[in-house]
Motif scaffolding. Structure first.
Motif, PDB file in Angstrom:
ATOM      1  N   GLU A  79      22.269  40.702  31.873  1.00 51.04           N
ATOM      2  CA  GLU A  79      20.967  41.367  31.917  1.00 51.04           C
ATOM      3  C   GLU A  79      20.820  42.213  33.179  1.00 51.04           C
ATOM      4  OE1 GLU A  79      18.749  41.157  29.316  1.00 51.04           O
ATOM      5  OE2 GLU A  79      20.468  40.152  28.383  1.00 51.04           O
ATOM      6  N   GLU A  80      19.828  43.128  33.150  1.00 47.93           N
ATOM      7  CA  GLU A  80      19.665  44.084  34.242  1.00 47.93           C
ATOM      8  C   GLU A  80      18.842  43.548  35.400  1.00 47.93           C
ATOM      9  OE1 GLU A  80      18.193  47.758  32.739  1.00 47.93           O
ATOM     10  OE2 GLU A  80      20.012  48.209  31.587  1.00 47.93           O
ATOM     11  N   THR A  81      18.095  42.463  35.171  1.00 51.02           N
ATOM     12  CA  THR A  81      17.311  41.875  36.258  1.00 51.02           C
ATOM     13  C   THR A  81      17.586  40.386  36.348  1.00 51.02           C
ATOM     14  OG1 THR A  81      15.351  41.297  34.934  1.00 51.02           O
ATOM     15  CG2 THR A  81      15.461  43.552  35.840  1.00 51.02           C
ATOM     16  N   VAL A  82      17.363  39.824  37.525  1.00 44.66           N
ATOM     17  CA  VAL A  82      17.540  38.388  37.743  1.00 44.66           C
ATOM     18  C   VAL A  82      16.639  37.599  36.806  1.00 44.66           C
ATOM     19  CG1 VAL A  82      17.213  36.511  39.395  1.00 44.66           C
ATOM     20  CG2 VAL A  82      18.272  38.648  40.151  1.00 44.66           C
ATOM     21  N   LEU A  83      15.375  38.030  36.685  1.00 40.08           N
ATOM     22  CA  LEU A  83      14.407  37.317  35.852  1.00 40.08           C
ATOM     23  C   LEU A  83      14.852  37.308  34.393  1.00 40.08           C
ATOM     24  CD1 LEU A  83      11.741  35.811  35.660  1.00 40.08           C
ATOM     25  CD2 LEU A  83      10.573  38.017  35.402  1.00 40.08           C
ATOM     26  N   ALA A  84      15.292  38.468  33.886  1.00 37.88           N
ATOM     27  CA  ALA A  84      15.731  38.549  32.492  1.00 37.88           C
ATOM     28  C   ALA A  84      16.963  37.681  32.261  1.00 37.88           C
ATOM     29  CB  ALA A  84      16.020  39.995  32.122  1.00 37.88           C
ATOM     30  N   GLU A  85      17.873  37.655  33.247  1.00 36.33           N
ATOM     31  CA  GLU A  85      19.072  36.836  33.144  1.00 36.33           C
ATOM     32  C   GLU A  85      18.712  35.359  33.039  1.00 36.33           C
ATOM     33  OE1 GLU A  85      23.021  35.948  32.757  1.00 36.33           O
ATOM     34  OE2 GLU A  85      22.221  37.982  32.893  1.00 36.33           O
ATOM     35  N   CYS A  86      17.781  34.924  33.849  1.00 42.36           N
ATOM     36  CA  CYS A  86      17.392  33.506  33.844  1.00 42.36           C
ATOM     37  C   CYS A  86      16.614  33.140  32.587  1.00 42.36           C
ATOM     38  CB  CYS A  86      16.566  33.195  35.086  1.00 42.36           C
ATOM     39  SG  CYS A  86      17.549  33.191  36.602  1.00 42.36           S
ATOM     40  N   CYS A  87      15.844  34.086  32.058  1.00 43.05           N
ATOM     41  CA  CYS A  87      15.068  33.804  30.843  1.00 43.05           C
ATOM     42  C   CYS A  87      15.969  33.566  29.629  1.00 43.05           C
ATOM     43  CB  CYS A  87      14.094  34.942  30.562  1.00 43.05           C
ATOM     44  SG  CYS A  87      12.652  34.938  31.671  1.00 43.05           S
ATOM     45  N   LEU A  88      17.233  33.968  29.712  1.00 45.78           N
ATOM     46  CA  LEU A  88      18.173  33.680  28.633  1.00 45.78           C
ATOM     47  C   LEU A  88      18.332  32.176  28.419  1.00 45.78           C
ATOM     48  CD1 LEU A  88      21.049  36.241  29.396  1.00 45.78           C
ATOM     49  CD2 LEU A  88      19.322  36.401  27.586  1.00 45.78           C
ATOM     50  N   TYR A  99       7.141  32.710  33.322  1.00 44.39           N
ATOM     51  CA  TYR A  99       6.614  32.100  34.541  1.00 44.39           C
ATOM     52  C   TYR A  99       7.421  30.868  34.932  1.00 44.39           C
ATOM     53  CZ  TYR A  99       4.437  28.434  31.690  1.00 44.39           C
ATOM     54  OH  TYR A  99       4.229  27.378  30.837  1.00 44.39           O
ATOM     55  N   LYS A 100       8.033  30.194  33.927  1.00 50.46           N
ATOM     56  CA  LYS A 100       8.857  29.020  34.225  1.00 50.46           C
ATOM     57  C   LYS A 100      10.095  29.432  35.029  1.00 50.46           C
ATOM     58  CE  LYS A 100       7.395  26.344  30.181  1.00 50.46           C
ATOM     59  NZ  LYS A 100       7.809  25.682  28.919  1.00 50.46           N
ATOM     60  N   ALA A 101      10.681  30.576  34.637  1.00 46.23           N
ATOM     61  CA  ALA A 101      11.836  31.092  35.385  1.00 46.23           C
ATOM     62  C   ALA A 101      11.408  31.554  36.771  1.00 46.23           C
ATOM     63  CB  ALA A 101      12.484  32.231  34.611  1.00 46.23           C
ATOM     64  N   GLN A 102      10.241  32.198  36.858  1.00 49.21           N
ATOM     65  CA  GLN A 102       9.742  32.673  38.149  1.00 49.21           C
ATOM     66  C   GLN A 102       9.523  31.511  39.116  1.00 49.21           C
ATOM     67  OE1 GLN A 102       6.187  34.851  37.181  1.00 49.21           O
ATOM     68  NE2 GLN A 102       7.305  36.691  36.538  1.00 49.21           N
ATOM     69  N   MET A 115      13.557  39.209  42.050  1.00 51.56           N
ATOM     70  CA  MET A 115      13.652  38.872  40.627  1.00 51.56           C
ATOM     71  C   MET A 115      13.831  40.101  39.746  1.00 51.56           C
ATOM     72  SD  MET A 115      10.744  35.895  40.329  1.00 51.56           S
ATOM     73  CE  MET A 115      10.486  34.742  41.679  1.00 51.56           C
ATOM     74  N   LEU A 116      13.445  41.265  40.243  1.00 49.33           N
ATOM     75  CA  LEU A 116      13.545  42.499  39.463  1.00 49.33           C
ATOM     76  C   LEU A 116      14.815  43.279  39.784  1.00 49.33           C
ATOM     77  CD1 LEU A 116       9.820  43.667  39.636  1.00 49.33           C
ATOM     78  CD2 LEU A 116      10.956  42.365  37.832  1.00 49.33           C
ATOM     79  N   LYS A 117      15.634  42.749  40.696  1.00 48.65           N
ATOM     80  CA  LYS A 117      16.893  43.402  41.048  1.00 48.65           C
ATOM     81  C   LYS A 117      17.998  42.991  40.071  1.00 48.65           C
ATOM     82  CE  LYS A 117      16.008  43.723  46.044  1.00 48.65           C
ATOM     83  NZ  LYS A 117      16.440  43.260  47.393  1.00 48.65           N
ATOM     84  N   ASN A 118      19.061  43.803  40.039  1.00 46.94           N
ATOM     85  CA  ASN A 118      20.212  43.472  39.206  1.00 46.94           C
ATOM     86  C   ASN A 118      20.948  42.275  39.801  1.00 46.94           C
ATOM     87  OD1 ASN A 118      22.986  43.518  38.068  1.00 46.94           O
ATOM     88  ND2 ASN A 118      22.300  45.438  37.140  1.00 46.94           N
ATOM     89  N   TYR A 126      24.044  33.847  46.489  1.00 46.94           N
ATOM     90  CA  TYR A 126      22.812  34.025  45.711  1.00 46.94           C
ATOM     91  C   TYR A 126      23.106  34.072  44.220  1.00 46.94           C
ATOM     92  CZ  TYR A 126      19.291  34.457  49.340  1.00 46.94           C
ATOM     93  OH  TYR A 126      18.405  34.177  50.363  1.00 46.94           O
ATOM     94  N   GLN A 127      24.292  34.540  43.838  1.00 52.00           N
ATOM     95  CA  GLN A 127      24.652  34.528  42.424  1.00 52.00           C
ATOM     96  C   GLN A 127      24.832  33.094  41.916  1.00 52.00           C
ATOM     97  OE1 GLN A 127      28.055  37.202  42.362  1.00 52.00           O
ATOM     98  NE2 GLN A 127      26.758  38.934  41.778  1.00 52.00           N
ATOM     99  N   ILE A 128      25.359  32.212  42.771  1.00 50.84           N
ATOM    100  CA  ILE A 128      25.431  30.796  42.408  1.00 50.84           C
ATOM    101  C   ILE A 128      24.021  30.235  42.256  1.00 50.84           C
ATOM    102  CG2 ILE A 128      26.112  28.487  43.180  1.00 50.84           C
ATOM    103  CD1 ILE A 128      28.463  30.096  42.231  1.00 50.84           C
ATOM    104  N   ARG A 129      23.085  30.674  43.079  1.00 50.43           N
ATOM    105  CA  ARG A 129      21.689  30.243  42.936  1.00 50.43           C
ATOM    106  C   ARG A 129      21.125  30.672  41.587  1.00 50.43           C
ATOM    107  NH1 ARG A 129      18.095  30.605  48.447  1.00 50.43           N
ATOM    108  NH2 ARG A 129      19.739  30.338  49.972  1.00 50.43           N
ATOM    109  N   ILE A 130      21.478  31.888  41.132  1.00 52.51           N
ATOM    110  CA  ILE A 130      21.017  32.347  39.816  1.00 52.51           C
ATOM    111  C   ILE A 130      21.564  31.428  38.726  1.00 52.51           C
ATOM    112  CG2 ILE A 130      21.127  34.247  38.147  1.00 52.51           C
ATOM    113  CD1 ILE A 130      21.265  36.163  40.590  1.00 52.51           C
ATOM    114  N   ASN A 131      22.845  31.076  38.838  1.00 53.63           N
ATOM    115  CA  ASN A 131      23.431  30.131  37.875  1.00 53.63           C
ATOM    116  C   ASN A 131      22.729  28.778  37.926  1.00 53.63           C
ATOM    117  OD1 ASN A 131      25.279  31.894  36.812  1.00 53.63           O
ATOM    118  ND2 ASN A 131      27.055  31.065  37.881  1.00 53.63           N
ATOM    119  N   LEU A 132      22.361  28.353  39.125  1.00 56.75           N
ATOM    120  CA  LEU A 132      21.650  27.083  39.271  1.00 56.75           C
ATOM    121  C   LEU A 132      20.287  27.160  38.586  1.00 56.75           C
ATOM    122  CD1 LEU A 132      21.269  24.250  40.406  1.00 56.75           C
ATOM    123  CD2 LEU A 132      20.606  25.278  42.599  1.00 56.75           C
ATOM    124  N   ALA A 133      19.578  28.268  38.780  1.00 52.61           N
ATOM    125  CA  ALA A 133      18.276  28.445  38.125  1.00 52.61           C
ATOM    126  C   ALA A 133      18.430  28.390  36.606  1.00 52.61           C
ATOM    127  CB  ALA A 133      17.654  29.770  38.558  1.00 52.61           C
TER     128      ALA A 133
END
Length: 612
Positions: A79-88, A99-102, A115-118, A126-133
C-alpha cells in the motif's frame, strides 16, 4: 483448558538436536515468556507453531479455526501509506475501523503525518514496527513475538508492555529484556538441555527451580554412584560363592531398580570482564553547549552541557530519532558538533560499541581475524581465549563475519572491546540480539567496571541496574537528570504516555507467603524423612556389622574343620546361618525403606513446585 499440545516433538538443525521428544502444552489465556541461550531453538519453536517449518517427529495439536500469527521480520509492503498498509490486517467487519490501526500506530511511535507516508520510505527499524502493528491488529488466538522490542524506543516499549498485559488471548514472547518479560507474562518456558520446562511465574522463579532440580540431580547422582560402587564391589567379591547367591541376587536386583542419573554437561555462558586502564583524575570529560543537527532545519539538540566523572554510569534515554546514538558518535569522534566543545582528559581511553561499528566488521574476516585485527601484539592463544570468552570456541572462531547473526556480530564487537584497556565505555543498545543470560553477564561486569560508562538503552531493567544519572532526549532537546531512572519516572515521567497500570496476577502469593510456606514444607519434609533415614542408616550399619561377623565366622569354621572340633563347627555353622538370614532379611527391609524415602522426597518436591 489446553489449547495447544506438543507430543514427543523432535527437531534437528544443522546436525544439532534442538528438541528431543519434548512434551508441552499451553492453556487458554496464558502469556508465555520463552527463554534459552542463543541458538537453543527459541525462534525455531515459533516457526513450528506457524508451520513455517516442520518437526522431524512428533505432533502439534491446535483447535480447529485457531489462528496463529507471528511478527514478520521480512519487509514487503503493497500500500501507498502506512495506515492503509496496516488496515490490511483488519477483518472484513472492521474494514472501516481505521481508528484501530491509528491507535496502535500511535502507541508504536508514529505521528499522524507518519501514517500518511509511504511505508517503504521508513528505516528498517520503523518498518519492523509497521509489521508489529499489522501483527497486533490481526488479533490472533496465539500471538508470537520474537524480540519485538529491539526496534522500539522506551516510550513505545512501555506502551507495548501495557497492550500485551491486557491481551485477551494466548501469547508467546521472546525478549532479552527480563523486566519486560516478567511484567507481561504469566508463565515462563525454558529450552534447556533439549527439553521444554514450563513453570508459573517469572524468569527468576524458573531459573531458581531449574537450579534446585539440577542440584538435587547432581547430589543424587554422586550418592548413587557411591552406592553402585559399593554394591558392585560386594557382587564381584561374592558372585562365585554359592552360599552368597541369595545376597548377590538381592543386590543385583537393587542395581536394576536404581534410577539412572547422567552427569549434566555445563551450559555455555559468557564469562568476561572489561579491562580497566587506571585513571586518577576525578573528571573524564566535559561537554559544553553542544549543538548538533544534520541540517539547519533538523537540529537534534542544542545547549547541552554535562560532565562525566570517574565511575559514573549515565543512561541516555528518549524516543528514537532524537539524537541518542548521535551523542555517542560525537563522544567517539565519529561526528563533529555544529557548535560547543568536548574536552577529554589526556588519559582517557575509550571503548565504543555501536551499530555503526558492527557494520564496519569485515565480512570476509573470520571471527578470530576480526578480533586479532585490533592489535598486532595479540598472540594466537590470546585471540582464541577472547573468542572462547565470547562463546566462539573451537572451530566456531573460524566462521566468517558474513555468516553470523546479529547477536553473534554483537559478541564479536564486544570481543574487540575486550582487547584494549579502557576507562570510558560508550555502549549503544549493547543488549540487542543477546540472550538474557548474556545480558545479565554483561550487566554484572559493567557494575564491576572501575571506569565510566555512557549507554543508550530502551531496557528499563538495565537502566534500573546501572544508571546513576540520565541524559533525557525529549521535546526536541536533551537535558540532564541527576538521579536514578525510578527517580525520573516519579518526578518527571514520559510525556503523552497512557496511564495504564500493570494488572496484578490473581491469586499470586507474596514472596513472604511463599517463603513461609516453603519453610513449613521443608520442616514437614525433615520430620517425615528423618526417622526413615535413621532407620535406613541403622539397617545399613547392622548389615555391615553382620557381614564383618560373617567373614570372621567363615574364617573360624575353616580353622575348626582343620582341628576337627565338631562341637565348635556345629556352633559356628548355626551362627553363620543366623547371620545370613539376618543380612538377607535386612536387605529386603532396606529396599522397602529406600522406596519410601524416594516416594516421600518426590511428593515433597511436587508440593514445593506448586508454590512457584
Amino acid at each position: 483448558m489446553v489449547v495447544i499440545k506438543l507430543n514427543d516433538v523432535s527437531k534437528e538443525y544443522g546436525g544439532r538436536i534442538l528438541f528431543d521428544e519434548v512434551n508441552f502444552s499451553i492453556n487458554a489465556g496464558e502469556r508465555i515468556g520463552l527463554i534459552g541461550r542463543n541458538g537453543s531453538g527459541k525462534s525455531t519453536l515459533l516457526k513450528l507453531f506457524v508451520n513455517e517449518i516442520s518437526a522431524d517427529s512428533g505432533t502439534i495439536h491446535t483447535p480447529n479455526n485457531y489462528k496463529v500469527s507471528m511478527l514478520n521480520q521480512y519487509i514487503k509492503f503493497s500500500e501507498e501509506t502506512v495506515l492503509a498498509e496496516c488496515c490490511l490486517s483488519l477483518s472484513e467487519q472492521e474494514q472501516y475501523d481505521d481508528y484501530k490501526a491509528q491507535k496502535i500506530l500511535s502507541g508504536l511511535g508514529f505521528s499522524e503525518t507518519d501514517m500518511l507516508k509511504n511505508p517503504n520510505d521508513f528505516s528498517g527499524g520503523y518498518q519492523i514496527r509497521i509489521n508489529l502493528a499489522k501483527c497486533l491488529l490481526e488479533r490472533p488466538d496465539l500471538l508470537l513475538l520474537d524480540e519485538p522490542t529491539n526496534y522500539l524506543d522506551i516510550v513505545s516499549m512501555r506502551w507495548l508492555k501495557n497492550f500485551l498485559i491486557s491481551y485477551p488471548a494466548e501469547l508467546i514472547l521472546i525478549t532479552h529484556d527480563r523486566l519486560f518479560m516478567n511484567e507481561v507474562c504469566t508463565h515462563t518456558v525454558g529450552i534447556h538441555r533439549q527439553k521444554l520446562k514450563k513453570i508459573k511465574g517469572s524468569t527468576e522463579t524458573y531459573k531458581l527451580k531449574v537450579a534446585e532440580e539440577e542440584l538435587v540431580h547432581e547430589k543424587s547422582r554422586i550418592n548413587q554412584e557411591k552406592k553402585v560402587k559399593e554394591i558392585e564391589a560386594f557382587v564381584n567379591r561374592f558372585r562365585a560363592k554359592a552360599s552368597k547367591a541369595s545376597m548377590v541376587s538381592s543386590r543385583v536386583k537393587m542395581l536394576e531398580k536404581m534410577k539412572e542419573y547422567e552427569q549434566l554437561a555445563d551450559s555455555a555462558s559468557m564469562n568476561f570482564r572489561f579491562n580497566y586502564k587506571p585513571f586518577s583524575a576525578k573528571k573524564i570529560l566535559s561537554a559544553s553547549d553542544l549543538e548538533f543537527g544534520y541540517s539547519k532545519e533538523n537540529i537534534l539538540f542544542k545547549n547541552l552541557s554535562f560532565d562525566v566523572l570517574k565511575k559514573e554510569r549515565i543512561g541516555i534515554v528518549g524516543k528514537n530519532g532524537k539524537g541518542k546514538s548521535t551523542l555517542l558518535n560525537l563522544l567517539s569522534h565519529d561526528l563533529t558538533p555544529l557548535s560547543g566543545s568536548i574536552d577529554f582528559h589526556p588519559s582517557v581511553e575509550t571503548g565504543f560499541f555501536g551499530q555503526t561499528n558492527i557494520s564496519r566488521l569485515s565480512p570476509d574476516n573470520t571471527i578470530a581475524q576480526e578480533i586479532g585485527s585490533v592489535s598486532s601484539a595479540l598472540t594466537t592463544t590470546e585471540v582464541r581465549n577472547i573468542c572462547g570468552t565470547m562463546m566462539f570456541s573451537g572451530d566456531d572462531a573460524t566462521k566468517k563475519i558474513s555468516v553470523l547473526s546479529g547477536g553473534e556480530k554483537s559478541r564479536v564487537l564486544l570481543g574487540k572491546i575486550l582487547t584494549k584497556d579502557c576507562n570510558l565505555l560508550l555502549l549503544d543498545e549493547p543488549t540487542n540480539h543477546l540472550d538474557q543470560e548474556s545480558v545479565e553477564a554483561m550487566t554484572e561486569q559493567l557494575l564491576l567496571f572501575e571506569g565510566s560508562l555512557l549507554f543508550v538503552t530502551h531496557s528499563e531493567w538495565l537502566l534500573r541496574k546501572l544508571a546513576t544519572k540520565l541524559i533525557v532526549f525529549h521535546e526536541d532537546n536533551a537535558q540532564i537528570f541527576h538521579g536514578s531512572y525510578d527517580d525520573f519516572l516519579e518526578k518527571i515521567g514520559w510525556d503523552n504516555e497512557e496511564d495504564i497500570k500493570i494488572v496484578k496476577k490473581k491469586n499470586k502469593l507474596s514472596t513472604k507467603e511463599v517463603k513461609k510456606l516453603r519453610a513449613q514444607l521443608v520442616a514437614e519434609k525433615s520430620k517425615t524423612l528423618k526417622p526413615l533415614i535413621a532407620k535406613r542408616d541403622e539397617l545399613e550399619a547392622g548389615i555391615i556389622k553382620a557381614e564383618d561377623e560373617l567373614k570372621v565366622s567363615q574364617e573360624k569354621i575353616i580353622e575348626f574343620v582343620k582341628l576337627e572340633k565338631s562341637s565348635k563347627i556345629q556352633e559356628i555353622s548355626k551362627m553363620i546361618n543366623e547371620l545370613q538370614i539376618f543380612i538377607e532379611t535386612n536387605f529386603e527391609k532396606l529396599e522397602k525403606i529406600e522406596d519410601k524415602i524416594g516416594q516421600s522426597d518426590k511428593e515433597f518436591q511436587d508440593r514445593l513446585g506448586l508454590l512457584i
